[in-house]
Design a protein around this motif. Structure first.
Motif, PDB file in Angstrom:
ATOM      1  N   GLY A 204     -63.572 -45.815  27.103  1.00  0.00           N
ATOM      2  CA  GLY A 204     -64.353 -44.995  28.414  1.00  0.00           C
ATOM      3  C   GLY A 204     -63.639 -45.608  29.428  1.00  0.00           C
ATOM      4  O   GLY A 204     -62.332 -45.695  30.142  1.00  0.00           O
ATOM      5  N   GLY A 205     -64.793 -45.126  30.530  1.00  0.00           N
ATOM      6  CA  GLY A 205     -63.965 -44.811  31.606  1.00  0.00           C
ATOM      7  C   GLY A 205     -64.072 -46.038  32.274  1.00  0.00           C
ATOM      8  O   GLY A 205     -65.255 -47.103  31.913  1.00  0.00           O
ATOM      9  N   ALA A 206     -64.349 -45.278  33.802  1.00  0.00           N
ATOM     10  CA  ALA A 206     -64.747 -46.776  35.143  1.00  0.00           C
ATOM     11  C   ALA A 206     -65.562 -46.517  35.889  1.00  0.00           C
ATOM     12  O   ALA A 206     -65.984 -46.438  37.204  1.00  0.00           O
ATOM     13  CB  ALA A 206     -63.511 -46.535  35.341  1.00  0.00           C
ATOM     14  N   SER A 207     -66.382 -45.163  35.786  1.00  0.00           N
ATOM     15  CA  SER A 207     -67.558 -44.462  36.951  1.00  0.00           C
ATOM     16  C   SER A 207     -68.497 -45.863  37.264  1.00  0.00           C
ATOM     17  O   SER A 207     -68.956 -45.383  38.424  1.00  0.00           O
ATOM     18  CB  SER A 207     -68.669 -43.384  36.260  1.00  0.00           C
ATOM     19  OG  SER A 207     -67.360 -42.658  36.354  1.00  0.00           O
ATOM     20  N   LYS A 208     -68.513 -47.085  36.279  1.00  0.00           N
ATOM     21  CA  LYS A 208     -69.813 -47.700  37.478  1.00  0.00           C
ATOM     22  C   LYS A 208     -68.666 -48.469  37.944  1.00  0.00           C
ATOM     23  O   LYS A 208     -69.710 -49.487  38.926  1.00  0.00           O
ATOM     24  CB  LYS A 208     -70.160 -49.095  35.931  1.00  0.00           C
ATOM     25  CG  LYS A 208     -70.585 -50.278  36.416  1.00  0.00           C
ATOM     26  CD  LYS A 208     -72.325 -48.982  35.818  1.00  0.00           C
ATOM     27  CE  LYS A 208     -73.577 -50.165  36.078  1.00  0.00           C
ATOM     28  NZ  LYS A 208     -74.656 -50.188  35.936  1.00  0.00           N
ATOM     29  N   THR A 213     -74.382 -43.660  39.568  1.00  0.00           N
ATOM     30  CA  THR A 213     -73.493 -42.923  38.672  1.00  0.00           C
ATOM     31  C   THR A 213     -74.156 -42.612  37.238  1.00  0.00           C
ATOM     32  O   THR A 213     -75.422 -43.421  37.178  1.00  0.00           O
ATOM     33  CB  THR A 213     -71.760 -44.431  37.653  1.00  0.00           C
ATOM     34  OG1 THR A 213     -71.843 -43.397  36.524  1.00  0.00           O
ATOM     35  CG2 THR A 213     -72.842 -44.916  37.464  1.00  0.00           C
ATOM     36  N   SER A 214     -73.560 -41.735  36.479  1.00  0.00           N
ATOM     37  CA  SER A 214     -74.354 -40.628  35.466  1.00  0.00           C
ATOM     38  C   SER A 214     -73.539 -42.144  34.385  1.00  0.00           C
ATOM     39  O   SER A 214     -75.266 -41.851  33.120  1.00  0.00           O
ATOM     40  CB  SER A 214     -74.043 -39.799  34.910  1.00  0.00           C
ATOM     41  OG  SER A 214     -72.728 -39.745  34.736  1.00  0.00           O
ATOM     42  N   ALA A 348     -73.466 -37.605  41.387  1.00  0.00           N
ATOM     43  CA  ALA A 348     -73.524 -39.338  40.527  1.00  0.00           C
ATOM     44  C   ALA A 348     -71.846 -39.295  39.778  1.00  0.00           C
ATOM     45  O   ALA A 348     -71.346 -37.915  39.360  1.00  0.00           O
ATOM     46  CB  ALA A 348     -74.453 -40.304  39.686  1.00  0.00           C
ATOM     47  N   ALA A 349     -71.086 -40.584  40.427  1.00  0.00           N
ATOM     48  CA  ALA A 349     -69.975 -40.459  39.411  1.00  0.00           C
ATOM     49  C   ALA A 349     -70.224 -39.677  38.272  1.00  0.00           C
ATOM     50  O   ALA A 349     -70.900 -41.321  37.736  1.00  0.00           O
ATOM     51  CB  ALA A 349     -69.458 -42.293  39.517  1.00  0.00           C
ATOM     52  N   HIS A 350     -69.572 -39.919  37.598  1.00  0.00           N
ATOM     53  CA  HIS A 350     -69.818 -39.417  36.348  1.00  0.00           C
ATOM     54  C   HIS A 350     -68.640 -39.285  35.309  1.00  0.00           C
ATOM     55  O   HIS A 350     -68.471 -39.779  33.745  1.00  0.00           O
ATOM     56  CB  HIS A 350     -69.934 -37.761  36.270  1.00  0.00           C
ATOM     57  CG  HIS A 350     -70.302 -37.009  34.521  1.00  0.00           C
ATOM     58  ND1 HIS A 350     -71.593 -37.720  34.194  1.00  0.00           N
ATOM     59  CD2 HIS A 350     -69.704 -36.356  33.932  1.00  0.00           C
ATOM     60  CE1 HIS A 350     -71.646 -36.464  32.209  1.00  0.00           C
ATOM     61  NE2 HIS A 350     -70.487 -36.450  32.556  1.00  0.00           N
ATOM     62  N   TYR A 351     -67.553 -39.554  35.036  1.00  0.00           N
ATOM     63  CA  TYR A 351     -66.234 -38.573  34.660  1.00  0.00           C
ATOM     64  C   TYR A 351     -64.850 -40.121  35.313  1.00  0.00           C
ATOM     65  O   TYR A 351     -64.609 -38.954  36.292  1.00  0.00           O
ATOM     66  CB  TYR A 351     -65.327 -37.006  33.822  1.00  0.00           C
ATOM     67  CG  TYR A 351     -65.263 -37.529  32.572  1.00  0.00           C
ATOM     68  CD1 TYR A 351     -65.207 -37.685  31.454  1.00  0.00           C
ATOM     69  CD2 TYR A 351     -63.575 -37.564  33.064  1.00  0.00           C
ATOM     70  CE1 TYR A 351     -64.391 -38.012  29.961  1.00  0.00           C
ATOM     71  CE2 TYR A 351     -62.728 -37.063  31.441  1.00  0.00           C
ATOM     72  CZ  TYR A 351     -63.343 -37.710  30.411  1.00  0.00           C
ATOM     73  OH  TYR A 351     -61.932 -37.597  29.082  1.00  0.00           O
ATOM     74  N   THR A 352     -63.998 -40.036  34.615  1.00  0.00           N
ATOM     75  CA  THR A 352     -62.859 -40.801  35.038  1.00  0.00           C
ATOM     76  C   THR A 352     -61.371 -39.663  34.381  1.00  0.00           C
ATOM     77  O   THR A 352     -61.549 -40.529  33.011  1.00  0.00           O
ATOM     78  CB  THR A 352     -62.112 -42.230  35.191  1.00  0.00           C
ATOM     79  OG1 THR A 352     -63.135 -43.023  35.064  1.00  0.00           O
ATOM     80  CG2 THR A 352     -60.773 -42.583  35.246  1.00  0.00           C
TER      81      THR A 352
END
Length: 545
Positions: A204-208, A213-214, A348-352
Motif C-alpha cells: 500500500g501507500g504512505a498517506s499516514k 488521512t482517510s 485528507a491525504a488519500h492515495y500515493t
C-alpha cells in the motif's frame, strides 16, 4: 523462551489487500505462498475503499474513452502503454471477481433485466464504476480472504511486520536479487527470517505521513521505504492525492465520504448554502480530485472555515439509504442525517500516486522483487489518479505478476539459507516518548509544509526537519530492540524525504503537485516522471548478503 523462526516459501507476498490476495490466488495451484499482514488480515486500505472499480462494462462506453479520461486526469504524465494494458484487461478482472463471489450491486431496468449498477465519479465521462453499494473494498477483501483461506498452498501470517528486504549480490557481476525479508513477529516479539526466490511488495501507500488521512493506520509506506533501502528507484512521490471529502468531526477519524455521492448528484456548499465548484472547473463537483481538493482548501483558507459542506439531501431518502448505506449509518452515528441536511467535509491525504518504479508485470530494479498495487509506480496514474482506477490496477497488475512468476517457477533456485537477525548489540528502550513525539512532529509539518499547496520555503523547512528526525531515528534503530512504532516511523520518515525531494525537483504545478512559486505548467521541459535513484549504502543490521 520463544525462538526466532526461519521460514521458506516459493513466493513471499508482503501485504494482504486486493493486490496481495489476488496474486496469492493466481499462484496457489503452482507454488507455496506466504502472505504477511501487519495486523489482522483485513486491516488495509482495500477494506475501507467505498467507491468501486472502474472498467468498461457498458455498451455505450469504450476502451478509448476510459483511456482518454485517465490520460486527462493524469495531466500528461501517464504512460499510455500502461494505461491501455490496464484498461483493456479491466473487464476480465471484474469477471474474475464475480466468479470468486463478489456481490456487486445490481439494479432492475425498465425492461425487467437485473443488471449491474454502474456509477460515475470524478474525471469519468461515462458511468463505468461497478460497486457493492458504498462498501466495495470490504466486499472484495472479504471475498478474496475466503478464497485464500480455502487454499492449502497459501499460509497467512497475521501481525507480521516486515523490517527490510534481504538482497544477494549478483554472481559474476550479474544483477542483485531479493531473496527474502526480515520480519518482526509481533506475537512473539522476535525477528524471523522469510526466504523465497520471489518476493512481492503489496504494502500500500504512505498517506499516514500526513496529519489528516482517510487511510487506516497500516499505510506507513513500508514497501516504498524497504525497496529504496534495498536499491530500487522510486518515482513521482510528489503526487499525493488528497481526497476532497472526508467527514469533519473530532471523533470520525477522517471517515471518507465516497466520491460516488457527488457522482449521484451531491453538491459542495459554503456555509451560506451557495455552490462554489462551478467557479473552479467546468465539471464542477465532478472535476478531478486534485481540482476539487484544491478548491475546497482555497475556500476554507479564504473564509477561515473549518470545513465546507456536502449535500445530497435533495435526493429521495430511499435512494440515499440504498446507494450509500455505510455513509448514511456512519454519519448518523455522529449526529448527521444526510437525507435531511448537508454534512461538513474536509480534504485528507488519500492515495500515493508514486512509488517503487515497476512495470506492468510488477518487475522492479531488483531481480525477483515485484511491486504491485499502491506501493508501485506503473505509470497508470501520472500526476493524478482518476477515481476507482486504483483497485483496477491492483487486480490487473497482480494477475500479470502472477503469470510472470508462474513462468519462472520451474527454473527458480531453492530458497536461500539466510543469516538470522542480529540483535546482539541492542537493548530495550526506556525513551518511548521520543517515538511518539517524532510521530506527531513528522505528520504535522508534512501537513503544513508539503500538503495541498506548497512553496520552496515550506519544502526546505520540511527537508531540514526530516534530516534531523532521520538522524535521531537512525541512532534509535541501531541501539534498541525494534517495535512496530519504530519501524513505521522509520519508513514514514524515509517516505517523507522522498516526497519532499521529488517535490523540490518539479519546478511547475501539475496535477496533485501545486506550488505557489511555479503556479503554471512547465511547457519547456520534456514530460516525464520524477525518478530518484538511491545510492548504495551499508546499513546497520544490513540488508545485503
Amino acid at each position: 523462551m520463544v525462538e526466532k523462526q526461519s521460514h521458506k516459501f516459493d513466493v513471499l507476498i508482503i501485504g494482504s489487500g486486493a493486490a496481495g490476495l489476488n496474486l496469492a490466488l493466481e499462484l496457489a495451484p503452482h507454488a507455496r505462498v506466504a502472505v504477511l499482514s501487519k495486523g489482522p488480515l483485513s486491516e488495509g486500505s482495500t477494506f475501507y475503499a467505498q467507491g468501486g472499480v472502474a472498467a468498461v462494462l457498458d455498451e455505450t462506453d469504450s476502451i478509448k474513452s476510459h483511456i482518454e479520461d485517465t490520460l486527462i486526469a493524469g495531466a500528461g504524465l501517464c504512460e499510455e502503454a500502461t494505461v491501455r494494458y490496464i484498461v483493456e484487461n479491466g473487464r476480465a478482472a471484474i469477471e474474475k471477481l464475480i466468479g470468486y463471489g463478489v456481490g456487486f450491486t445490481k439494479e432492475r431496468q425498465p425492461d425487467g433485466k437485473n443488471l449491474y449498477h454502474l456509477t460515475r465519479e470524478g474525471g469519468h465521462s461515462h458511468r463505468r464504476v461497478i460497486h457493492a453499494a458504498d462498501a466495495t473494498g470490504k466486499a472484495i477483501e472479504l471475498t478474496l480472504e475466503k478464497q485464500v483461506l480455502a487454499q492449502p498452498n497459501i499460509q497467512i501470517f497475521e501481525h507480521h511486520n516486515a523490517i527490510d528486504l534481504i538482497v544477494e549480490s549478483g554472481v559474476d557481476g550479474g544483477p542483485e536479487r531479493c531473496i527474502g525479508a526480515y520480519v518482526l513477529n509481533e506475537r512473539t516479539d522476535k525477528v524471523d527470517t522469510f526466504a523465497a526466490p520471489f518476493v512481492v511488495l503489496a504494502t500500500g501507500g504512505a498517506s499516514k505521513v500526513y496529519m489528516y488521512t482517510s487511510n487506516p493506520d497500516t499505510c506507513t509506506g513500508d514497501g516504498i521505504a524497504m525497496a529504496w533501502r534495498a536499491g530500487c528507484r522510486v518515482a513521482n512521490m510528489e503526487f499525493t492525492q488528497f481526497h476532497p471529502t472526508c467527514l469533519y468531526h473530532p471523533e470520525a477519524k477522517s471517515f471518507l465520504i465516497t466520491e460516488a455521492v457527488r457522482g449521484e448528484g451531491g453538491v459542495l456548499l459554503l456555509p451560506d448554502g451557495s455552490r462554489f465548484m462551478d467557479r473552479f472547473h467546468e465539471r464542477a463537483e465532478l472535476a478531478p480530485r486534485d481540482v476539487v481538493a484544491r478548491a475546497i482548501d482555497f475556500e476554507m483558507k479564504r473564509l477561515g472555515l473549518d470545513s465546507v459542506f456536502l449535500d445530497i439531501s435533495h435526493k429521495p431518502k430511499e435512494f440515499i439509504e440504498e446507494h450509500f448505506p455505510t455513509v448514511y449509518e456512519r454519519c448518523k452515528k455522529y449526529g448527521f442525517d444526510i437525507t435531511k441536511e448537508p454534512i461538513p467535509v474536509v480534504p485528507a491525504a488519500h492515495y500515493t500516486c508514486g512509488g517503487v518504479k515497476s512495470g506492468i508485470n510488477g518487475h522492479t530494479d531488483l531481480e525477483n522483487l515485484y511491486a504491485i498495487g499502491e506501493v508501485a509506480y506503473t505509470g497508470l496514474h501520472g500526476a493524478n489518479r482518476m477515481a476507482s482506477n486504483s483497485l483496477l490496477e491492483c487486480l490487473v497488475i497482480s494477475a500479470a505478476a502472477g503469470a510472470d512468476i508462474r513462468a519462472k517457477l520451474a527454473t527458480a533456485p531453492a530458497p536461500a539459507k539466510l543469516k538470522p537477525w542480529d540483535e546482539s548489540q541492542v537493548t530495550d528502550s526506556d525513551e518511548e516518548v521520543v517515538l511518539s513525539h517524532n510521530w506527531d512532529e513528522l505528520r504535522r509539518f508534512m501537513w503544513d509544509y508539503v500538503g495541498i499547496v506548497r512553496t520552496d520555503k515550506r519544502l526546505e523547512r520540511a527537508k531540514h526537519r526530516i534530516d534531523l528526525l532521520q538522524s535521531e531515528i537512525h541512532e534509535y534503530y541501531g541501539n534498541f530492540h525494534v517495535n512496530r512504532d519504530l519501524l513505521e516511523l522509520r519508513n514514514l520518515t524515509q517516505c517523507a524525504e522522498l516526497i519532499v525531494r521529488c517535490a523540490m525537483a518539479r519546478k511547475e504545478s501539475r496535477g496533485l503537485h501545486y506550488t505557489r512559486d511555479y503556479p503554471a505548467l512547465d511547457t519547456t521541459a520534456p514530460l516525464g516522471p520524477t525518478i530518484l535513484t538511491p545510492q548504495k549504502r551499508t546499513r546497520k543490521r544490513g540488508v545485503r548478503l
